[in-house]
Design a protein around this motif. Structure first.
Motif, mmCIF file in Angstrom:
data_model
loop_
_atom_site.group_PDB
_atom_site.id
_atom_site.type_symbol
_atom_site.label_atom_id
_atom_site.label_comp_id
_atom_site.label_asym_id
_atom_site.label_seq_id
_atom_site.Cartn_x
_atom_site.Cartn_y
_atom_site.Cartn_z
ATOM 1 N N ARG A 1 0.844 -1.193 0.000
ATOM 2 C CA ARG A 1 0.000 0.000 0.000
ATOM 3 C C ARG A 1 0.882 1.247 0.000
ATOM 4 N N PRO A 2 0.419 2.334 -0.620
ATOM 5 C CA PRO A 2 1.214 3.565 -0.614
ATOM 6 C C PRO A 2 1.282 4.175 0.780
ATOM 7 N N ASP B 1 1.114 8.190 -1.255
ATOM 8 C CA ASP B 1 -0.221 8.736 -1.496
ATOM 9 C C ASP B 1 -0.304 10.235 -1.214
ATOM 10 N N ARG B 2 0.782 10.830 -0.707
ATOM 11 C CA ARG B 2 0.838 12.275 -0.490
ATOM 12 C C ARG B 2 2.292 12.668 -0.261
ATOM 13 N N VAL C 1 0.976 13.127 -7.116
ATOM 14 C CA VAL C 1 0.331 12.864 -5.830
ATOM 15 C C VAL C 1 -0.009 14.210 -5.197
ATOM 16 N N ALA D 1 -4.204 14.286 1.996
ATOM 17 C CA ALA D 1 -4.828 13.362 1.028
ATOM 18 C C ALA D 1 -6.340 13.243 1.238
#
Length: 249
Positions: free
Chosen positions: A49-50, A75-76, A184, A248
């Motif tokens: 997972r990110p 993810d960010r 992102v 995010a």
């Protein structure tokens, strides 16, 4: 910053090659190598997972490079007082620039200290830290001490600091490409005061305006009443943590 993150979060703060607990990790150094290390770490820790990524000062440039190398891993991206290209005229003496901007830090790397307390006092005299001294700053300083009794010194290796510093000054095109290609959610938090606790800031207003405010995925926020260090080692750390979590969302 860690104290202000949600309880369900895990925070990993790796030491770069040539520094802290990674002081004896061999080179080569350089921002690309550090970014590759971060991507490998994200793979190991993310479990497929990110993960959220942040970096402060030179760490912001490394985080930016990591996000460009492995965008699916994150993810960010939160950049804290760093990450924007630094203009350096052709033919500039890079070591002279480093001596000017990192002078006190480089002096520290060459010296030994009789006691840990003497090392701490060296930092207390720093104009960006001394007036804002607190338990977090002291813990930050004491973590960096190593060496035998009577000859205590910094864990950081000068050759790593200089190598990475020269890399930072000559990689403006790399950073520009990474910023332009960001995919992102990303935020830049910047301090109004710089490395010595005074103006000018680390990131000039013109550079912040050029790379944020509707250009790509990067937006910016000025963290008032902070300098290059207290943005993470003072009351501003709560703001940094809150923006990181919300980024995010």
């Amino acid at each position: 910053m860690a104290r202000h993150l949600p309880d369900e979060w895990s925070l990993f703060a790796p030491d770069l090659r040539g520094r802290g607990g990674s002081a004896d990790t061999p080179g080569p150094y350089g921002l690309e190598r550090h970014a590759m290390d971060l991507c490998r770490l994200a793979q190991d820790l993310g479990g497929g997972r990110p993960v959220a990524l942040t970096g402060h000062s030179m760490g912001a440039y490394i985080a930016l490079n990591a996000a460009a190398l492995g965008p699916a891993l994150f993810d960010r991206l939160l950049l804290v007082d760093g990450g924007l290209p630094l203009p350096v005229p052709p033919g500039t003496d890079l070591d002279a620039v480093l001596d000017t901007t990192l002078g006190p830090a480089l002096v520290r790397l060459r010296r030994t200290y009789g006691t840990d307390a003497a090392y701490v006092e060296f930092f207390r005299a720093h104009p960006a830290l001394g007036p804002h001294w607190n338990a977090d700053i002291e813990s930050y300083v004491r973590y960096d001490v190593t060496g035998p009794r009577g000859a205590r010194r910094s864990k950081a290796r000068e050759e790593a600091v200089r190598h990475d510093g020269r890399d930072l000054l000559t990689s403006a095109e790399v950073f520009a490409a990474a910023l332009t290609g960001l995919c992102v959610p990303a935020l830049l938090l910047h301090a109004p005061r710089g490395l010595l606790g005074q103006e000018p800031p680390m990131l000039e207003a013109s550079a912040v305006a050029r790379w944020t405010g509707g250009r790509g995925n990067l937006h910016a926020e000025r963290v008032e009443d902070s300098n290059h260090y207290t943005v993470l080692l003072g009351t501003a750390a709560r703001t940094v943590a809150e923006r990181f979590v919300a980024l995010a969302g």
